[in-house]
Design an enzyme around this catalytic site. Structure first.
Site, PDB file in Angstrom:
ATOM      1  N   TRP A 180      35.397 -32.789  -6.705  1.00 21.74           N
ATOM      2  CA  TRP A 180      35.064 -34.215  -6.758  1.00 21.74           C
ATOM      3  C   TRP A 180      34.228 -34.584  -7.977  1.00 21.74           C
ATOM      4  CZ3 TRP A 180      29.920 -33.761  -7.081  1.00 21.74           C
ATOM      5  CH2 TRP A 180      29.325 -32.664  -6.446  1.00 21.74           C
ATOM      6  N   ASN A 181      33.674 -33.585  -8.685  1.00 19.01           N
ATOM      7  CA  ASN A 181      32.607 -33.936  -9.639  1.00 19.01           C
ATOM      8  C   ASN A 181      33.111 -34.690 -10.874  1.00 19.01           C
ATOM      9  OD1 ASN A 181      33.806 -31.567 -10.635  1.00 19.01           O
ATOM     10  ND2 ASN A 181      31.918 -30.925 -11.639  1.00 19.01           N
ATOM     11  N   LYS A 204      46.160 -31.145  -4.816  1.00 12.49           N
ATOM     12  CA  LYS A 204      45.319 -31.437  -3.654  1.00 12.49           C
ATOM     13  C   LYS A 204      43.905 -31.702  -4.158  1.00 12.49           C
ATOM     14  CE  LYS A 204      42.430 -29.848  -1.250  1.00 12.49           C
ATOM     15  NZ  LYS A 204      41.568 -31.027  -1.097  1.00 12.49           N
ATOM     16  N   PRO A 205      43.627 -32.972  -4.473  1.00 11.74           N
ATOM     17  CA  PRO A 205      42.281 -33.304  -4.966  1.00 11.74           C
ATOM     18  C   PRO A 205      41.275 -33.271  -3.824  1.00 11.74           C
ATOM     19  CG  PRO A 205      43.937 -35.003  -5.498  1.00 11.74           C
ATOM     20  CD  PRO A 205      44.526 -34.121  -4.453  1.00 11.74           C
ATOM     21  N   ASP A 206      39.989 -33.285  -4.180  1.00 13.87           N
ATOM     22  CA  ASP A 206      38.949 -33.304  -3.145  1.00 13.87           C
ATOM     23  C   ASP A 206      39.046 -34.582  -2.309  1.00 13.87           C
ATOM     24  OD1 ASP A 206      36.204 -31.787  -2.479  1.00 13.87           O
ATOM     25  OD2 ASP A 206      35.989 -33.950  -2.160  1.00 13.87           O
ATOM     26  N   GLY A 255      36.413 -25.221  -8.420  1.00 15.00           N
ATOM     27  CA  GLY A 255      35.480 -25.505  -7.322  1.00 15.00           C
ATOM     28  C   GLY A 255      34.431 -24.421  -7.240  1.00 15.00           C
ATOM     29  N   SER A 256      33.905 -24.226  -6.048  1.00 22.32           N
ATOM     30  CA  SER A 256      32.777 -23.292  -5.903  1.00 22.32           C
ATOM     31  C   SER A 256      33.266 -21.838  -5.907  1.00 22.32           C
ATOM     32  CB  SER A 256      32.046 -23.581  -4.595  1.00 22.32           C
ATOM     33  OG  SER A 256      32.925 -23.354  -3.514  1.00 22.32           O
ATOM     34  N   LEU A 278      34.991 -21.719 -11.691  1.00 21.28           N
ATOM     35  CA  LEU A 278      34.027 -21.724 -10.575  1.00 21.28           C
ATOM     36  C   LEU A 278      32.630 -22.173 -11.000  1.00 21.28           C
ATOM     37  CD1 LEU A 278      35.328 -18.382  -9.018  1.00 21.28           C
ATOM     38  CD2 LEU A 278      36.133 -20.707  -8.581  1.00 21.28           C
ATOM     39  N   GLU A 409      23.072 -21.845  -7.605  1.00 17.13           N
ATOM     40  CA  GLU A 409      23.474 -23.083  -8.280  1.00 17.13           C
ATOM     41  C   GLU A 409      22.995 -24.280  -7.447  1.00 17.13           C
ATOM     42  OE1 GLU A 409      27.687 -24.015  -8.163  1.00 17.13           O
ATOM     43  OE2 GLU A 409      27.627 -24.800 -10.207  1.00 17.13           O
TER      44      GLU A 409
HETATM   45  P1  NAD Z   1      34.592 -26.581  -3.183  1.00 17.25           P
HETATM   46  O1  NAD Z   1      34.935 -25.173  -3.486  1.00 17.25           O
HETATM   47  O2  NAD Z   1      33.918 -26.887  -1.911  1.00 17.25           O
HETATM   48  O3  NAD Z   1      35.915 -27.510  -3.206  1.00 17.25           O
HETATM   49  C1  NAD Z   1      36.778 -27.561  -4.299  1.00 17.25           C
HETATM   50  C2  NAD Z   1      38.190 -27.875  -3.808  1.00 17.25           C
HETATM   51  O4  NAD Z   1      38.651 -26.828  -2.962  1.00 17.25           O
HETATM   52  C3  NAD Z   1      38.296 -29.155  -2.976  1.00 17.25           C
HETATM   53  O5  NAD Z   1      39.515 -29.813  -3.273  1.00 17.25           O
HETATM   54  C4  NAD Z   1      38.339 -28.620  -1.553  1.00 17.25           C
HETATM   55  O6  NAD Z   1      38.987 -29.502  -0.656  1.00 17.25           O
HETATM   56  C5  NAD Z   1      39.140 -27.354  -1.746  1.00 17.25           C
HETATM   57  N1  NAD Z   1      38.939 -26.342  -0.700  1.00 17.25           N
HETATM   58  C6  NAD Z   1      37.866 -26.155   0.099  1.00 17.25           C
HETATM   59  N2  NAD Z   1      38.079 -25.085   0.911  1.00 17.25           N
HETATM   60  C7  NAD Z   1      39.291 -24.587   0.614  1.00 17.25           C
HETATM   61  C8  NAD Z   1      40.055 -23.481   1.071  1.00 17.25           C
HETATM   62  N3  NAD Z   1      39.599 -22.663   2.038  1.00 17.25           N
HETATM   63  N4  NAD Z   1      41.268 -23.260   0.535  1.00 17.25           N
HETATM   64  C9  NAD Z   1      41.739 -24.052  -0.460  1.00 17.25           C
HETATM   65  N5  NAD Z   1      41.058 -25.113  -0.948  1.00 17.25           N
HETATM   66  C10 NAD Z   1      39.847 -25.375  -0.418  1.00 17.25           C
HETATM   67  O7  NAD Z   1      33.767 -27.056  -4.444  1.00 17.25           O
HETATM   68  P2  NAD Z   1      32.896 -28.380  -4.588  1.00 17.25           P
HETATM   69  O8  NAD Z   1      31.591 -28.146  -3.928  1.00 17.25           O
HETATM   70  O9  NAD Z   1      33.682 -29.547  -4.174  1.00 17.25           O
HETATM   71  O10 NAD Z   1      32.715 -28.455  -6.172  1.00 17.25           O
HETATM   72  C11 NAD Z   1      31.540 -28.054  -6.789  1.00 17.25           C
HETATM   73  C12 NAD Z   1      31.673 -26.650  -7.324  1.00 17.25           C
HETATM   74  O11 NAD Z   1      32.745 -26.616  -8.267  1.00 17.25           O
HETATM   75  C13 NAD Z   1      30.447 -26.207  -8.089  1.00 17.25           C
HETATM   76  O12 NAD Z   1      30.162 -24.870  -7.769  1.00 17.25           O
HETATM   77  C14 NAD Z   1      30.876 -26.312  -9.542  1.00 17.25           C
HETATM   78  O13 NAD Z   1      30.164 -25.474 -10.408  1.00 17.25           O
HETATM   79  C15 NAD Z   1      32.330 -25.981  -9.463  1.00 17.25           C
HETATM   80  N6  NAD Z   1      33.084 -26.534 -10.602  1.00 17.25           N
HETATM   81  C16 NAD Z   1      33.515 -25.673 -11.566  1.00 17.25           C
HETATM   82  C17 NAD Z   1      34.193 -26.163 -12.687  1.00 17.25           C
HETATM   83  C18 NAD Z   1      34.657 -25.230 -13.779  1.00 17.25           C
HETATM   84  O14 NAD Z   1      35.409 -25.660 -14.649  1.00 17.25           O
HETATM   85  N7  NAD Z   1      34.236 -23.973 -13.802  1.00 17.25           N
HETATM   86  C19 NAD Z   1      34.420 -27.536 -12.801  1.00 17.25           C
HETATM   87  C20 NAD Z   1      33.963 -28.382 -11.798  1.00 17.25           C
HETATM   88  C21 NAD Z   1      33.297 -27.862 -10.694  1.00 17.25           C
END
Ligand code: NAD
Length: 540
Positions: A180-181, A204-206, A255-256, A278, A409
């Site tokens: 979402w960021n 599949k966006p957030d 994502g995370s 990540l 983080e």
């Molecule tokens: P998140 O991992 O919770 O979610 C990211 C995406 O994954 C969302 O679309 C979510 O719906 C999906 N998701 C959640 N559980 C899942 C599963 N079990 N299987 C498949 N998809 C699933 O991350 P967040 O908290 O929304 O985003 C913040 C994190 O993303 C931070 O740690 C940040 O550092 C990281 N991030 C990294 C980059 C990069 O380029 N390295 C860029 C942006 C954000």
């Protein structure tokens, strides 16, 4: 820190009192027809919806239709059909559409920025980074398609008689799971090279930021990409994200780190490839010969862009003894002068966090640090007077390993300052922990800083800049070492990940077997002589 007026209503958005608790229909921030046109793009038949509210003021934005498992199956079926025809189109055709997208995104930036700000709560100037990043990505890949994707001749084993060439074959349908960021660019940027390489995408966006991602999908179609080539599904990551992993030919996940490990395990189960962008706990180093004013300006952007909800933003700042006091005075002064606000216009230096969850994490990290003895040099408080999830840009000193924010983080506007005497020690501390995404080094001696960069275990290192020098240079790969990721976006790695390399060898005259009545032993002798000759001739 000054505050701008919390009155975000404005163009092309519906007017009205923002009192969603009592009259939700009267307080929608966006025109219902506009939202309806966007959400119609989601492949969803469940009849269920999830409400999304704006972090700016809590006003409802949309009811997002939720996809079922069958919808994901249908999305892949449509994408596969579209991909077969798309893979037969020329690179010229695909590049021309990519370059039209570049223009479209710049022309429609007001609409894009409004939507991003409503949906994420970020300051408009931070929202601008998103269409800018898409324009840079579209231009780069639109202009370099042949360089990455043309069939390439390779050295054949027998000069003149073995002709070998390598084709770049599209993977098929790529699943893109985004956070979402940066809801517009993170949903789109990794998909552009996938399309250019001849793939289709199921995105599949957030769940919190579907509208920005859907506007991206709409712009792709307006630019000229075939309608079914980019499918969008919606719903919780644990359910819909898992279904996408179950069907895709390749997964691009951002994502995370915790979720990234689950995604990698799902991909391993199916033996499909994935790239993982990540989290990080990114370090900035201010060396003794740094331009202090420039470093302080950079530190503000490094720490507080998008309220710190940026994968490459800094959360640890190591400053040389010789400049520590001067730097801290300038950094604190610049941070205190920031304008915080909940408006759609350009005046704010920092906006809101996206959600209660994010606010809770930031408050927990700061409270824990303060309780264990850290000093707050600036900020340190939530600002409910500005909006439900506002938190001040915060500078901490005296953070120690037993505090949560030392190594975890925060993903918020909180930075910890550390003094160092010795550069080797600073690099060792910067390399501490499991992450390795982005680093920044400030020094007047570029060559010395570049030398030091080689010792930093991060996928990108920016010298005399926070993150933009690498992030916006699309020709260079971007991604994390260690637990910050696997694979790279941008550059040739960012597009080759979506292709299979296929080697085609054509052999003339000579066979790879004894010929003209030769025994196996004689054949081995001829080949041995040949190997020795090739080495003498300098052949690779
Ligand atoms: P998140 O991992 O919770 O979610 C990211 C995406 O994954 C969302 O679309 C979510 O719906 C999906 N998701 C959640 N559980 C899942 C599963 N079990 N299987 C498949 N998809 C699933 O991350 P967040 O908290 O929304 O985003 C913040 C994190 O993303 C931070 O740690 C940040 O550092 C990281 N991030 C990294 C980059 C990069 O380029 N390295 C860029 C942006 C954000």
């Amino acid at each position: 820190m000054s505050a701008s007026t919390p009155d975000p209503t404005g163009r092309p958005l519906a007017e009205g009192p923002h009192d969603p608790e009592h009259d939700p229909t009267a307080s929608y921030a966006l025109e219902p027809e506009y939202v309806e046109a966007l959400t119609r793009r989601i492949l969803a038949t469940s009849g269920e919806t999830a409400e999304v509210r704006s972090p700016i003021n809590g006003a409802p934005l949309a009811h997002i239709p939720q996809s079922t498992e069958d919808d994901v199956v249908e999305a892949f079926a449509r994408a596969r059909r579209a991909q077969e025809a798309w893979a037969r189109t020329s690179l010229e055709h695909r590049s021309a559409i990519m370059l039209r997208l570049h223009d479209l995104v710049l022309d429609r930036q007001d609409e894009i920025l409004d939507l991003i700000v409503w949906e994420s709560g970020k300051a408009r100037k931070h929202a601008f980074d998103e269409p800018m990043h898409i324009a840079l990505t579209a231009r780069y890949y639109g202009r370099t398609a042949h360089e990455h994707l043309d069939t390439k001749r390779k050295l054949g084993v027998v000069p003149g008689l073995t002709r070998v060439e390598v084709n770049r074959v599209p993977k098929g349908v790529v699943g893109i799971i985004s956070p979402w960021n940066y809801p517009f660019t993170m949903a789109l940027c990794d998909g552009l090279p996938a399309l250019l390489a001849g793939n289709a995408v199921v995105a599949k966006p957030d769940a919190q930021t579907m509208l920005s991602a859907l506007l991206g999908a709409q712009l792709l179609e307006e630019a000229g990409f075939p309608k079914d080539l980019w499918q969008v599904v919606a719903g919780p990551g644990s359910r819909v994200g898992t279904s996408v992993i179950g069907k895709a030919d390749y997964i691009c996940f951002t994502g995370s780190t915790a979720t990234g490990k689950k995604v990698a395990a799902g991909c391993a189960e199916r033996l499909i490839g994935c790239s993982l962008e990540l989290g990080g706990k990114n370090p900035m180093l201010v060396l003794r010969d740094a331009d202090v004013e420039r470093a302080a300006e950079g530190a503000v952007r490094a720490s507080f862009s998008n309220a710190g909800q940026l994968c490459v933003s800094m959360e640890r700042l190591f400053v040389a003894d010789q400049v520590y006091d001067r730097f801290v005075e300038r950094f604190v002064a610049r941070t205190e002068a920031m304008t915080l606000g909940a408006t759609l216009d350009w005046g704010n230096d920092m906006g809101s966090l996206i959600s209660q969850d994010q606010l809770d994490t930031v408050v927990r990290h700061v409270d824990d640090a303060v309780a264990k003895g850290a000093r707050v040099l600036c900020g340190g408080k939530a600002r409910p007077d500005l909006g439900p999830f506002y938190f001040e840009p915060t500078i901490l000193e005296g953070v120690t390993p037993e505090m949560t924010c030392f190594g975890e983080e925060t993903f918020g506007p909180v930075i910890s300052l550390y003094r160092f005497h010795d550069e080797a020690d600073a690099v060792a501390r910067a390399n501490d922990g499991e992450y390795g995404l982005n680093a920044s080094i400030y020094s007047r001696d570029g060559a010395r800083a570049r030398d030091l960069a080689r010792q930093v275990k991060c996928g990108t290192v920016n010298i005399n800049e926070a993150f933009g020098a690498t992030f916006a240079s699309i020709d260079s790969p971007m991604g994390g070492m260690r637990e910050s990721g696997m694979g790279r976006r941008q550059g040739s790695e960012g597009i080759h990940r979506y292709t299979e390399s296929q080697s085609v060898g054509t052999q003339r005259l000579l066979r790879f077997a004894p010929m003209l009545g030769m025994s196996d032993e004689q054949y081995a002798g001829v080949m041995t002589a040949n190997l020795r000759l090739m080495k003498k001739l300098g052949r690779a």
